[in-house]
Write a protein that holds these residues in place. Structure first.
Motif, PDB file in Angstrom:
ATOM      1  N   ILE A  39      23.204 -29.534  66.606  1.00 18.16           N
ATOM      2  CA  ILE A  39      22.653 -30.121  65.381  1.00 18.16           C
ATOM      3  C   ILE A  39      22.604 -29.066  64.278  1.00 18.16           C
ATOM      4  N   GLU A  40      22.170 -27.844  64.619  1.00 19.53           N
ATOM      5  CA  GLU A  40      22.120 -26.792  63.613  1.00 19.53           C
ATOM      6  C   GLU A  40      23.514 -26.445  63.101  1.00 19.53           C
ATOM      7  N   ARG A  41      24.509 -26.426  63.982  1.00 14.65           N
ATOM      8  CA  ARG A  41      25.879 -26.150  63.541  1.00 14.65           C
ATOM      9  C   ARG A  41      26.358 -27.232  62.585  1.00 14.65           C
ATOM     10  N   HIS A  42      26.043 -28.489  62.902  1.00 12.28           N
ATOM     11  CA  HIS A  42      26.465 -29.601  62.056  1.00 12.28           C
ATOM     12  C   HIS A  42      25.821 -29.489  60.673  1.00 12.28           C
ATOM     13  N   HIS A  43      24.537 -29.171  60.629  1.00 14.93           N
ATOM     14  CA  HIS A  43      23.846 -29.052  59.345  1.00 14.93           C
ATOM     15  C   HIS A  43      24.391 -27.880  58.531  1.00 14.93           C
ATOM     16  N   SER A  44      24.656 -26.758  59.205  1.00 16.75           N
ATOM     17  CA  SER A  44      25.183 -25.618  58.446  1.00 16.75           C
ATOM     18  C   SER A  44      26.589 -25.904  57.927  1.00 16.75           C
ATOM     19  N   ALA A  45      27.386 -26.676  58.686  1.00 17.46           N
ATOM     20  CA  ALA A  45      28.719 -27.051  58.199  1.00 17.46           C
ATOM     21  C   ALA A  45      28.603 -27.976  56.987  1.00 17.46           C
ATOM     22  N   GLU A  46      27.642 -28.894  57.016  1.00 21.13           N
ATOM     23  CA  GLU A  46      27.444 -29.771  55.858  1.00 21.13           C
ATOM     24  C   GLU A  46      27.020 -28.970  54.631  1.00 21.13           C
ATOM     25  N   ILE A  47      26.152 -27.998  54.834  1.00 20.77           N
ATOM     26  CA  ILE A  47      25.705 -27.178  53.713  1.00 20.77           C
ATOM     27  C   ILE A  47      26.875 -26.383  53.141  1.00 20.77           C
ATOM     28  N   ARG A  48      27.741 -25.852  54.009  1.00 17.61           N
ATOM     29  CA  ARG A  48      28.915 -25.120  53.516  1.00 17.61           C
ATOM     30  C   ARG A  48      29.820 -26.032  52.698  1.00 17.61           C
ATOM     31  N   ASN A  49      30.018 -27.268  53.160  1.00 16.21           N
ATOM     32  CA  ASN A  49      30.862 -28.212  52.420  1.00 16.21           C
ATOM     33  C   ASN A  49      30.260 -28.556  51.061  1.00 16.21           C
ATOM     34  N   ILE A  50      28.944 -28.718  51.021  1.00 10.51           N
ATOM     35  CA  ILE A  50      28.288 -29.043  49.750  1.00 10.51           C
ATOM     36  C   ILE A  50      28.420 -27.879  48.782  1.00 10.51           C
ATOM     37  N   ARG A  51      28.217 -26.652  49.285  1.00 14.09           N
ATOM     38  CA  ARG A  51      28.345 -25.490  48.405  1.00 14.09           C
ATOM     39  C   ARG A  51      29.774 -25.327  47.915  1.00 14.09           C
ATOM     40  N   ALA A  52      30.747 -25.600  48.785  1.00  9.77           N
ATOM     41  CA  ALA A  52      32.148 -25.491  48.363  1.00  9.77           C
ATOM     42  C   ALA A  52      32.484 -26.553  47.327  1.00  9.77           C
TER      43      ALA A  52
END
Length: 75
Positions: A39-52
């Motif tokens: 779950i933490e990996r999924h959330h951090s990937a979403e945050i990276r996509n939003i920042r990009a």
């Protein structure tokens, strides 16, 4: 009388430290299992996509594309 205050203070300090240790242990325990880490990996990937998506180049391209910022998720 001061001995009574010292004993009561030591007991109170012991109780407070035990409560703090237990609450910190519970907070840490959530991500110890595989599902929590996933779950933490999924959330951090979403945050990276939003920042990009919010970089100046991406915003500039969205302006010329007419605001189409839909990106299918990677799974």
């Amino acid at each position: 009388m001061t001995e009574v205050f010292v004993v009561v203070g030591l007991l109170l300090a012991t109780v407070v430290t035990l409560v703090v240790k237990l609450t910190l242990k519970e907070r840490r325990g959530r991500t110890d299992n595989f599902e929590g880490q996933e779950i933490e990996r999924h959330h951090s990937a979403e945050i990276r996509n939003i920042r990009a998506a919010n970089t100046s180049v991406a915003v500039h391209n969205r302006f010329f594309d007419g605001g189409n910022d839909y990106r299918p998720g990677k799974r």
